[in-house]
Motif scaffolding. Structure first.
Motif, PDB file in Angstrom:
ATOM      1  N   ASP A  86       0.842  -1.191   0.000  1.00  0.00           N
ATOM      2  CA  ASP A  86       0.000   0.000   0.000  1.00  0.00           C
ATOM      3  C   ASP A  86       0.877   1.240   0.000  1.00  0.00           C
ATOM      4  N   THR A 148      -3.144   2.845   6.538  1.00  0.00           N
ATOM      5  CA  THR A 148      -2.823   1.526   6.002  1.00  0.00           C
ATOM      6  C   THR A 148      -2.373   0.616   7.138  1.00  0.00           C
ATOM      7  N   GLN A 149      -2.142  -0.655   6.814  1.00  0.00           N
ATOM      8  CA  GLN A 149      -1.561  -1.543   7.817  1.00  0.00           C
ATOM      9  C   GLN A 149      -0.275  -0.943   8.372  1.00  0.00           C
ATOM     10  N   GLU A 174      -8.201  -3.132   8.098  1.00  0.00           N
ATOM     11  CA  GLU A 174      -7.219  -3.199   7.015  1.00  0.00           C
ATOM     12  C   GLU A 174      -6.816  -4.647   6.735  1.00  0.00           C
TER      13      GLU A 174
END
Length: 360
Positions: A86, A148-149, A174
């Motif tokens: 990502d 995001t993660q 996520e």
């Protein structure tokens, strides 16, 4: 290598690479962090402060370079979470790496008995943390940066989240969005295993680590890998097919599944806290510490849980045996008194020796 102004190069031996560096041909913050982080790891695992003592003048020079170079006491550029799938949270990661440097400065000064430096760095770290939260946290949502993660894991790993439950909720969503596959890079992959272990969420780690399709370690194995790749996708020619940067999964076997972690430098005090996950029915783990071999073996049985542990001479351990609250833990037919019950474990403080524990 250390540059004249104090920064650390991106690679050693230095060949002139300074991608997203800080000037004076110094490297990016995440790569500069390897210098003090390695010292911290060696101290934690071997209990010898001489490396910190010997390197402290050079580390102070590095810290002074970072402090005097930081615009408004914060950085916003870095290579960031290399090979994340990502978009990378570049600003958040750069600020967090700077924060980590200063935290280590405070810790190392404390280890060396330099209270003046320790207080100075601790005060600065507090200010940096406040700046990071003000800039990158979305109030009342648990989200950090691009959420995001990688971003959520940076926030949780560095204890930046004002509301950890909300930040974990964003992280879980996520994971779900990626169908419980990883999308993290070089840094937040390790952070993921640490964060999930420390919060008794090893089932999530197991689910992610056990995926067989892209992206993940299982995908590498399914595609003939005999060593770890530098990327989640197969590297046709570049980058490397033999790169340790995603090797934190190996650490997970010892720290989470086996549950062996130091509670004091050099494993003078040990935590043995196995975290069973998924369909695993047994694990055998050992680590050769400077005090001797630590063993943490366990297996599930129809009527309970069994552990075989070895605690080296001249050490003590906090041992966590999965157990319902108030239920006895037996050792060769005799009950061992638990000092407390927490999060599905009976916790015992045990001295050197070999033990066969069972709970029902």
């Amino acid at each position: 290598e250390q540059r004249p102004l104090g920064g650390i190069t991106e690679i050693a031996p230095f060949t002139g690479i300074d991608d997203r560096g800080l000037g004076d041909l110094s490297g990016p913050l995440g790569w500069q962090l390897a210098y003090p982080f390695l010292q911290k790891q060696l101290y934690d695992f071997y209990g010898d402060k001489r490396i910190i003592e010997n390197q402290y003048p050079a580390f102070k020079k590095q810290l002074n370079f970072l402090i005097t170079t930081a615009p408004m006491n914060l950085y916003s550029w870095d290579i960031s979470d290399h090979e994340a799938l990502d978009p990378k949270p570049e600003g958040l990661s750069a600020a967090a790496f700077y924060y980590h440097h200063i935290l280590l400065g405070a810790e190392f000064a404390g280890i060396l008995g330099n209270s003046r430096d320790s207080i100075e760095y601790a005060t600065l770290a507090k200010s940096i943390k406040e700046n990071i939260i003000a800039k990158y946290h979305v109030p009342a949502t648990g989200r950090f940066d691009n959420a995001t993660q990688s971003a959520q894991l940076f926030a949780l790993y560095y204890d930046l989240a004002p509301d950890r439950d909300k930040s974990f909720d964003v992280l879980s969503k996520e994971f779900e969005r990626h169908k419980w596959h990883i999308s993290t890079g070089i840094f937040s992959t390790k952070m993921m295993f640490d964060v999930l272990r420390e919060n008794n969420m090893n089932d999530a780690a197991y689910r992610i680590a056990n995926q067989k399709d892209f992206p993940g370690w299982g995908y590498m194995l399914e595609n003939g890998a005999t060593t770890l790749w530098e990327t989640w996708a197969f590297p046709e020619s570049d980058p490397s097919r033999n790169h340790p940067m995603f090797g934190s999964v190996d650490e997970w076997f010892f720290r989470s599944l086996g549950g062996i972690n130091p509670l004091a430098p050099g494993f003078k005090r040990i935590q043995i806290k196995p975290q069973p996950a998924g369909d695993l029915s047994w694990v055998k783990t050992s680590y050769n510490s400077v005090h001797g071999k630590i063993v943490s073996d366990w297996k599930k049985q129809a009527n309970g849980f069994q552990m075989h542990i070895v605690i080296p001479a001249n050490t003590r351990a906090d041992v966590y045996c999965p157990s319902a609250a108030g239920k006895p833990v037996m050792e060769n037919g005799k009950e061992i008194k638990a000092v407390r019950y927490e999060s599905g474990y009976a916790v015992m403080e045990l001295g050197s020796g070999e033990y066969n524990l069972s709970s029902f």
